[in-house]
Each structure stands twice: as C-alpha cells, then as structure tokens.
Design an enzyme around this catalytic site. Structure first.
Site, short mmCIF file in Angstrom:
data_model
loop_
_atom_site.label_atom_id
_atom_site.label_comp_id
_atom_site.label_asym_id
_atom_site.label_seq_id
_atom_site.Cartn_x
_atom_site.Cartn_y
_atom_site.Cartn_z
N GLY A 69 0.79 -1.21 0.00
CA GLY A 69 0.00 0.00 0.00
C GLY A 69 0.83 1.27 0.00
N GLY A 71 0.31 4.08 1.87
CA GLY A 71 0.18 4.93 3.04
C GLY A 71 1.48 5.27 3.75
CD GLU A 98 -3.69 2.64 -6.48
OE1 GLU A 98 -4.68 3.07 -7.10
OE2 GLU A 98 -3.25 3.20 -5.46
#
Length: 255
Positions: A69, A71, A98
C-alpha cells in the site's frame, strides 16, 4: 472525455509496457517540455518500522502475490514499502499493486519476484504508476517484465481476487478495539485519501489462500498517544470496516 486534450511530451519519461498508450489522434495539442522527473528520496526507516516490517514479512508465503500500500504514517514512513527489505529470502513472489517503487525493482533484480505462480498476468509486475529514483525509471523503460494498467483494472477487487494467495499489506493511522480502521484522517483533519486499501482488502478476501494485513505503530506523539483505541477519534473516518480486516500488526505482534 474532454473537449480539449493537451499532452506534455517529455523525452525523459520512461516508455512503459502494458495498457498505457494514448493514441496521438486523441490529442488536440502536444507541448514539448523536457524536464527532469521528480524522484523519491529513500530514507532509512525507524527501528519500530523495521520491526513491524519483519513481522509482516514472516506471514508472506513463497509463491504468493503481494500488494504494498501507499500509506505513510507520520514519523514512521511507508511501512508497507519497508516490508520489501525483509522479503529477500522469499521465492517466486508476484506483484499486483498500484505503485511500482525501487523496493519492488530490487526484489525483481534479486530474483525474488518472478510472478511464475500468478493466475492472472503470469510473469508480469502489474502496477498503475511508478515513483522512485532515476535508476527505477531507467529500469522500467521498455521493460517487458512490467505492465502498467489503468486503476479500474489494478484496483478491481474481482481481478485481485483471481490471484491465489493474494497478500495485501496496508497501513492505518488509528484502529479501534472492534477492528475499525482509520487510514485517511486524524480527527477532523484529512491526512490523505482512502486510496486503494478497501479494494485490495476485499479482493484478497476473494482470493484462494489470500488475506489482508494492516500495519501500524502502536503509538503516536512520541509514545504519548495510543493508536489502538476504544473508539476512533471524533471526526475520524472509517476507511475499512471491521468486517474487512484479517490481521493487524504493530511492533508488539499480531492480532
């Protein structure tokens, strides 16, 4: 869909493989603009981040497909990306995520990421965008091992769920005792967007042998405030519901 489409053409951009081309006839104006690309500075993560990353990496089996991720936890950096440094003893991992980063490139170079067991896009590193050093941009340039796809493909939970052993690794800013995850705000203050977290957690739930991991340091403000709370802070949003969470990991262990 726009009535006027303008494209900035930068020869220093890498050429990416996959579904990432725009037909020149769909553009109205081309603007040549040679400029250096923004590079991400890679910093040494704090010891707590390293400890969390080690605990997360221990759950990742050989042959699985991973998502790291985006974050960032203030003061602790990109915890999911820190996990990559502790995956170097793994074998035949796949990637469906991603962000393509230097950490992923290093695992490809080390032979850890091969994608040979992926059910979807076998042998390919799948991503939507990339951010890193110039070395990364040069590495992905016309590299057939990488396939860039739109987010409506990469973040599609149905596509994610087709992978066997899909392991998703994301972060949180705060979690309550029932398992509700806040990853985008600190009280009423919006820290980021929700991003891809929910898509990947739900996709991993549909994956045979897959599961999700939420990682976070146990405290904030130099240890004076707990991130594990009886209820989320006033104004904090629930990015991920308690029903979507499998594992929560802090520097003290796993729940």
């Amino acid at each position: 869909n726009a009535s006027l489409v303008i494209a900035q053409v930068n020869p220093k951009m890498p050429w990416t493989r996959g579904d990432s081309l725009v037909d020149v006839y769909d553009l109205d104006i081309l603007v040549p603009a040679e400029a250096d690309l923004i590079e991400r500075v890679i910093e040494e993560p704090p010891e707590i981040t390293k400890k969390i990353a080690q605990l997360v990496a221990a759950l990742v089996p050989d042959g699985s497909t991973i998502q790291l991720g985006l974050g960032i936890v203030p003061g602790y950096g990109r915890i999911p990306m820190a996990v990559a440094a502790h995956l170097k003893n793994k074998r035949d991992l796949g990637v469906h995520t991603e962000l393509i980063s230097d950490e992923i490139m290093e695992l490809v170079e080390a032979g850890v990421i091969t994608g040979k067991h992926k059910v979807v896009d076998r042998g390919k590193v799948i991503g939507s965008f990339c951010m890193g050093t110039r070395k990364l941009y040069d590495y992905i340039d016309d590299n057939p091992s990488f396939s860039f796809r739109p987010t409506d493909y990469v973040n599609d939970a149905n596509v994610i769920g087709k992978h066997n052993n899909m392991i998703t690794i994301n972060m949180a800013l705060e979690i309550d005792l029932t398992g509700q995850v806040c990853s985008d705000s600190m009280g009423y203050f919006f820290y980021s967007g929700i991003g891809d977290q929910v898509d990947f957690l739900r996709g991993s739930a549909m994956s045979k042998g897959g599961f999700s991991i939420i990682a976070l340091p146990s405290t904030a403000q130099n240890g004076n405030v707990s991130r594990i709370v009886p209820h989320l802070s006033e104004g904090a949003g629930v990015a991920t519901t308690r029903g979507d969470v499998n594992f929560i990991i802090t520097e003290y262990g796993m729940d």
